[in-house]
Design a protein around this motif. Structure first.
Motif, PDB file in Angstrom:
ATOM      1  N   ASP A  22      -9.282 -15.267  -4.148  1.00 27.62           N
ATOM      2  CA  ASP A  22     -10.943 -15.383  -4.843  1.00 27.62           C
ATOM      3  C   ASP A  22     -10.943 -15.717  -5.948  1.00 27.62           C
ATOM      4  O   ASP A  22     -10.516 -15.581  -7.470  1.00 27.62           O
ATOM      5  CB  ASP A  22     -11.825 -14.170  -4.201  1.00 27.62           C
ATOM      6  N   ALA A  23     -12.315 -15.656  -6.739  1.00 28.15           N
ATOM      7  CA  ALA A  23     -12.877 -15.241  -7.674  1.00 28.15           C
ATOM      8  C   ALA A  23     -13.118 -14.089  -8.637  1.00 28.15           C
ATOM      9  O   ALA A  23     -13.470 -13.548  -9.194  1.00 28.15           O
ATOM     10  CB  ALA A  23     -13.975 -16.049  -8.904  1.00 28.15           C
ATOM     11  N   VAL A  24     -11.713 -13.470  -9.094  1.00 25.39           N
ATOM     12  CA  VAL A  24     -11.331 -12.256  -9.133  1.00 25.39           C
ATOM     13  C   VAL A  24     -11.873 -11.879 -10.461  1.00 25.39           C
ATOM     14  O   VAL A  24     -11.329 -12.113 -11.225  1.00 25.39           O
ATOM     15  CB  VAL A  24      -9.736 -11.550  -8.629  1.00 25.39           C
ATOM     16  N   VAL A  25     -12.630 -11.008 -10.437  1.00 22.69           N
ATOM     17  CA  VAL A  25     -12.621  -9.821 -11.966  1.00 22.69           C
ATOM     18  C   VAL A  25     -11.762  -9.135 -12.092  1.00 22.69           C
ATOM     19  O   VAL A  25     -11.581  -9.130 -13.403  1.00 22.69           O
ATOM     20  CB  VAL A  25     -14.069  -9.349 -11.499  1.00 22.69           C
ATOM     21  N   SER A  26     -10.971  -8.582 -11.211  1.00 24.58           N
ATOM     22  CA  SER A  26     -10.491  -7.578 -12.145  1.00 24.58           C
ATOM     23  C   SER A  26      -9.296  -7.557 -10.616  1.00 24.58           C
ATOM     24  O   SER A  26      -9.958  -7.131  -9.594  1.00 24.58           O
ATOM     25  CB  SER A  26     -10.364  -6.354 -12.346  1.00 24.58           C
ATOM     26  N   VAL A  27      -7.839  -6.263 -10.535  1.00 30.20           N
ATOM     27  CA  VAL A  27      -7.467  -6.204  -9.435  1.00 30.20           C
ATOM     28  C   VAL A  27      -6.397  -4.400  -9.923  1.00 30.20           C
ATOM     29  O   VAL A  27      -6.107  -3.614 -10.988  1.00 30.20           O
ATOM     30  CB  VAL A  27      -6.184  -7.124  -9.093  1.00 30.20           C
ATOM     31  N   GLU A  28      -6.788  -4.245  -9.306  1.00 30.66           N
ATOM     32  CA  GLU A  28      -6.877  -2.038  -9.417  1.00 30.66           C
ATOM     33  C   GLU A  28      -5.442  -1.854  -7.698  1.00 30.66           C
ATOM     34  O   GLU A  28      -5.953  -2.004  -6.651  1.00 30.66           O
ATOM     35  CB  GLU A  28      -7.813  -1.741  -9.496  1.00 30.66           C
ATOM     36  N   ILE A  29      -4.875  -0.334  -8.173  1.00 29.29           N
ATOM     37  CA  ILE A  29      -4.010  -0.196  -7.317  1.00 29.29           C
ATOM     38  C   ILE A  29      -4.247   1.788  -7.206  1.00 29.29           C
ATOM     39  O   ILE A  29      -4.188   2.407  -8.268  1.00 29.29           O
ATOM     40  CB  ILE A  29      -2.719   0.128  -7.411  1.00 29.29           C
ATOM     41  N   ALA A  30      -5.382   2.191  -6.321  1.00 29.03           N
ATOM     42  CA  ALA A  30      -5.468   3.408  -6.258  1.00 29.03           C
ATOM     43  C   ALA A  30      -4.993   3.915  -4.539  1.00 29.03           C
ATOM     44  O   ALA A  30      -5.143   3.552  -3.646  1.00 29.03           O
ATOM     45  CB  ALA A  30      -7.387   2.862  -5.825  1.00 29.03           C
ATOM     46  N   GLY A  31      -3.620   5.088  -5.246  1.00 33.93           N
ATOM     47  CA  GLY A  31      -3.026   5.451  -4.116  1.00 33.93           C
ATOM     48  C   GLY A  31      -2.291   4.460  -3.672  1.00 33.93           C
ATOM     49  O   GLY A  31      -1.198   3.314  -4.029  1.00 33.93           O
ATOM     50  N   ARG A  32      -1.670   3.837  -2.148  1.00 34.27           N
ATOM     51  CA  ARG A  32      -1.733   2.537  -1.857  1.00 34.27           C
ATOM     52  C   ARG A  32      -2.736   2.127  -1.273  1.00 34.27           C
ATOM     53  O   ARG A  32      -1.985   0.747  -0.480  1.00 34.27           O
ATOM     54  CB  ARG A  32      -0.908   3.386   0.134  1.00 34.27           C
TER      55      ARG A  32
END
Length: 250
Positions: A168-178
């Motif tokens: 996708d036209a990604v702005v950001s990627v995060e990991i929260a928990g799993r």
């Protein structure tokens, strides 16, 4: 014993005694105000027949075994992310059937042993996404037109398996928990899409469990009508000069 000490002592007794004795309160129930009536969901078009086919998705539920990639003791930290992407691209090019990993990764030749800003495969991250106590591999891949592919891998039965793949036209990627949370550009100015991918033990894959559009910026200013151009000032009647009488001739 004064009233303050009486209330302090009463605070140590059970709630039932407090209701009976009280400290400066009648102990009667008080109304919290009117409560709105609960309304159940209303089903629209109840005679509409069910769908015969699922809607098009964007990679949810797809898994793919990456052939030719192994690691000692199934230690995913020993896997080279660039080798994984190269193996998938080679397999997709040789296969006539559609693949969840499309052949659109360019610039893999720029991925050498040393870090390169031209390499489309970004730094890898490791997190336990499935809850089995072992890390999974999270890979980001730059695609043309400023798109970003995000893929997750794990070892299942000694085979490296892709359990998530989307772009996708990604702005950001995060990991929260799993959960892997992707923020992407929305079609509406001032909004963004936010999708949370979570491990589903029944599907044995990461699924988009929450997909929403959120407000991120100030409201767009209203469109103002164009201001009229300033008119040429005219003399008001009271300020108009008195015309001179015509010259008389003899």
């Amino acid at each position: 014993m004064n009233s303050r000490r009486t209330c302090t002592a009463a605070a140590a007794v059970t709630a039932s005694v407090l209701l009976l004795a009280g400290c400066g309160d009648s102990g009667e129930l008080r109304s919290a105000g009117p409560t709105s009536t609960a309304v159940g969901p209303a089903r629209l078009w109840p005679t509409l027949p069910p769908a015969s086919a699922a809607a098009d998705d964007y990679g949810s539920g797809h898994t793919e075994v990456v052939k030719g990639i192994t690691a000692k003791d199934d230690d995913i930290h020993r896997v080279n992310p660039v080798d994984v992407v190269r193996a998938q691209e080679a397999a997709a090019s040789a296969s006539p059937s559609p693949s969840p990993s499309p052949v659109n990764v360019v610039g893999l030749d720029d991925c050498g042993t040393e870090a390169s800003t031209k390499c489309p495969v970004l730094k890898a991250y490791y997190r336990d996404l499935t809850g089995d106590g072992k890390d999974e591999l999270v890979v980001g891949i730059r695609l043309p037109k400023r798109q970003l592919a995000v893929r997750c891998y794990t070892f299942e039965d000694h085979r490296l398996t892709q359990i998530m793949g989307t772009s996708d036209a990604v702005v950001s990627v995060e990991i929260a928990g799993r959960d892997v949370i992707l923020r992407a550009v929305a079609d509406l100015p001032g909004y963004e899409y936010r999708t949370a991918w979570s491990w589903d033990p029944h599907q044995r894959a990461m699924l988009p469990t929450r997909d929403e559009i959120l407000r991120t910026g100030p409201p767009a200013p209203p469109t103002q009508p164009p201001k009229p151009s300033p008119a040429t000032p005219t003399a008001s009647p009271q300020n108009s000069p008195t015309p001179s009488p015509p010259a008389q001739t003899r």
